[in-house]
Enzyme design. Structure first.
Site, PDB file in Angstrom:
ATOM      1  N   LYS A   1      -1.881 -31.657 -28.503  1.00 45.98           N
ATOM      2  CA  LYS A   1      -2.940 -30.445 -30.224  1.00 45.98           C
ATOM      3  C   LYS A   1      -3.612 -29.804 -29.833  1.00 45.98           C
ATOM      4  O   LYS A   1      -3.203 -28.574 -29.163  1.00 45.98           O
ATOM      5  CB  LYS A   1      -2.935 -31.507 -30.975  1.00 45.98           C
ATOM      6  CG  LYS A   1      -2.217 -32.747 -31.370  1.00 45.98           C
ATOM      7  CD  LYS A   1      -2.384 -33.699 -32.338  1.00 45.98           C
ATOM      8  CE  LYS A   1      -0.661 -34.028 -33.733  1.00 45.98           C
ATOM      9  NZ  LYS A   1       0.262 -34.703 -32.510  1.00 45.98           N
TER      10      LYS A   1
ATOM     11  N   SER B   1      -3.213 -38.135 -39.925  1.00 47.30           N
ATOM     12  CA  SER B   1      -2.091 -37.305 -40.007  1.00 47.30           C
ATOM     13  C   SER B   1      -1.868 -36.514 -41.226  1.00 47.30           C
ATOM     14  O   SER B   1      -1.381 -35.655 -41.424  1.00 47.30           O
ATOM     15  CB  SER B   1      -1.569 -37.079 -38.779  1.00 47.30           C
ATOM     16  OG  SER B   1      -0.603 -37.944 -39.583  1.00 47.30           O
TER      17      SER B   1
ATOM     18  N   HIS C   1      -5.237 -37.022 -34.137  1.00 39.93           N
ATOM     19  CA  HIS C   1      -5.767 -35.418 -34.563  1.00 39.93           C
ATOM     20  C   HIS C   1      -7.045 -35.426 -34.656  1.00 39.93           C
ATOM     21  O   HIS C   1      -7.700 -35.136 -35.803  1.00 39.93           O
ATOM     22  CB  HIS C   1      -5.023 -35.846 -36.117  1.00 39.93           C
ATOM     23  CG  HIS C   1      -3.515 -35.363 -35.961  1.00 39.93           C
ATOM     24  ND1 HIS C   1      -2.895 -34.607 -36.144  1.00 39.93           N
ATOM     25  CD2 HIS C   1      -2.847 -36.276 -36.109  1.00 39.93           C
ATOM     26  CE1 HIS C   1      -2.002 -34.488 -36.273  1.00 39.93           C
ATOM     27  NE2 HIS C   1      -1.349 -35.286 -35.727  1.00 39.93           N
TER      28      HIS C   1
END
Lengths: 415, 83
Positions: free
Chosen positions: A249, A190, A218
């Protein structure tokens, strides 16, 4: 019970220390739904300002997508607000099972278990599947939640240098006799935006009889040709034993996470993972939104394709403008400034230009590697990115760092 | 003795410092309390010593303090008649 001044002063002094160290974190107040353009109040009490958001994990732009909001609303109507129970007492609805099934299909695994967050998934999974006869061998840059989860587990710990396959192999040899050897890595890291070498990791795992764990928070939804994640990008779908990921996310951005992988390992989590056993799971409204998200991204790759185009434009634009970025292919694009104060000043000036991005410095990243981390979204239109690029160029010009080498920037501003 | 210390020091540098990390590490540098060797990675150092000198260091003796500097490690190894 009172809160005696003597005790209060302990915490006051500790907080003062955090402020003095320049690492005191302050929230910025967003007065709008999450999107590529938001209204922000910062500092608290200041006039609200419309800014382009370059720091959200809203990779697919689904956080406020009308279809997702509508699905969540329907979920609220049909399955209510809360469960008032953990999963194994009376906290499992049909939609929880449906979401787990959809995640299993999407990630190409054998089974999935939901957790309140991916932080909880990482906190619970190691302790549930490993014992003191086993070893965990982790990349040195794995996410903090993995580090915490490893601390809760009795298995032996070891690490390998970031993405260093020769070093990983040495460690696999060193721990050859352990009952279970688990290689642990992030899929997409990340802070730097680089991808784990999962093809090589799987090769080594097969050679030494180890299992592979990947946190793909991610990556899930947009990395790989159809957005399945780092394992798709590296051609090892079906070969990762444990994937943890988040719904917080790209996959709608609300909250929730999961452990997905080998059937028996997922079942061990259902029997033993403490955040699953002792905490409510994801509420029906979020589950309903997440189901819709998976339907949207399973039907078309339009959003991850747009994200990919935006990423290419942004990486090329910053590089041509003369800024130093971390090379890579992910929508996490760190603009390297090296000096902590410069990263703060740069972010402040960007904000004045209507661009919202955050400077990161030690201890979040290593000393001398301060940066502004930018993150692309499928919700960004070209005019957003052009405006953001103009702002980065203007502020970069102000600090005279365009077309300068790393050493020249360090010579000017220090590490 | 300094041969032994240099062997351990070289191992620490190769194992724990990343490329480009130019921190000075000597016999007295705090390794664990100084953040060079984290608690997750200490096992490698223990295993290295055990394999190199053909000894078994009991967990009770493999404390963060005993491993905190090359000098401390050398002291620990004395208990195993390794100098």
């Amino acid at each position: 019970m009172a809160f005696p001044e003597a005790i209060r002063s302990i915490y006051k002094s500790e907080l003062a220390g955090i402020r003095d160290a320049g690492i005191f974190k302050e929230e910025r107040i967003i007065c709008a739904p999450q999107n590529s353009e938001i209204e922000v109040e910062f500092p608290i009490g200041a006039a609200k300002q419309k800014v382009i958001n370059m720091c959200a994990n809203n990779y697919l732009g689904l956080s406020s997508h009308p279809d997702v909001v509508e699905a969540a609303r329907k979920g609220l109507d049909h399955r209510g607000y809360g469960m008032s129970s953990v999963r194994f007492i009376c906290g499992t609805q049909d939609i929880h099972k449906e979401l787990e099934q959809k995640l299993t299909t999407f990630l190409g695994t054998e089974d999935t278990i939901l957790f309140p967050s991916c932080m909880d998934a990482n906190a619970g999974v190691f302790e549930a599947v490993l014992t003191d006869q086993d070893v965990m061998i982790a990349d040195r840059l794995v996410h903090a939640s993995i580090v915490d989860g490893m601390r809760l587990c009795k298995a032996m710990t070891d690490t390998f240098k970031h993405s260093d396959m020769a070093h990983l192999e040495e460690k696999l040899q060193l721990h050859e006799k352990a009952r279970v050897k688990l290689i642990i890595t992030d899929g997409s890291f990340s802070m730097d935006g680089d991808l784990a070498k999962l093809d090589k990791i799987v090769e080594l795992a097969e050679k030494y009889g180890a299992l592979v764990f990947v946190d793909d928070s991610h990556a899930s939804g947009f990395i790989g040709k159809t957005g399945r994640g780092t394992h798709e990008q590296c051609g090892v779908m079906g070969k990762i034993d444990i994937i943890t990921t988040t719904l917080g996310k790209a996959l709608g951005g609300a909250s929730g996470g999961c452990v997905s992988g080998r059937r028996e390992l997922v079942e061990m989590c259902r029997q033993k993972a403490r955040p699953y056993l002792f905490s409510n799971t994801i509420p029906p409204v979020v589950v309903s939104g997440a189901i819709r998200v998976l339907e949207i991204i399973s039907k078309t790759t339009e959003r991850r394709d747009k994200l990919e185009k935006n990423t290419i434009f942004w990486r090329k634009g910053l590089t041509e403008a003369g800024l130093i970025i971390k090379e890579g292919e992910t929508p996490i694009v760190p603009v390297m400034l090296f000096n902590a104060k410069l990263s703060q000043d740069f972010a402040r000036d960007l904000y004045a230009e209507g661009i919202y991005a955050v400077g990161f410095f030690f201890p979040v990243v290593p000393k001398g590697q301060a940066r502004i981390r930018t993150q692309l979204s499928a919700a960004h239109e070209m005019h957003h990115l052009e405006k953001a690029l103009a702002a980065f160029t203007k502020v970069g010009g102000k600090y005279d760092i365009l077309h300068k080498t790393k050493q020249e920037i360090i010579d000017k501003y220090g590490m | 003795m300094s041969d032994l210390k240099n062997i351990v020091l070289n191992y620490v540098k190769n194992e724990y410092l990343e490329e480009g990390d130019d921190r000075e590490v000597d016999f007295n540098t705090p390794l664990i309390s100084g953040g060079i060797v984290d608690s997750f990675s200490m096992v490698s150092l223990k295993r290295f010593l055990e394999n190199k000198y053909n000894i078994q260091i009991p967990d009770a003796k493999a404390t963060p303090d005993a491993f905190d500097t090359v000098n401390n490690i050398a002291e620990l190894l004395k208990e195993f008649n390794i100098q």
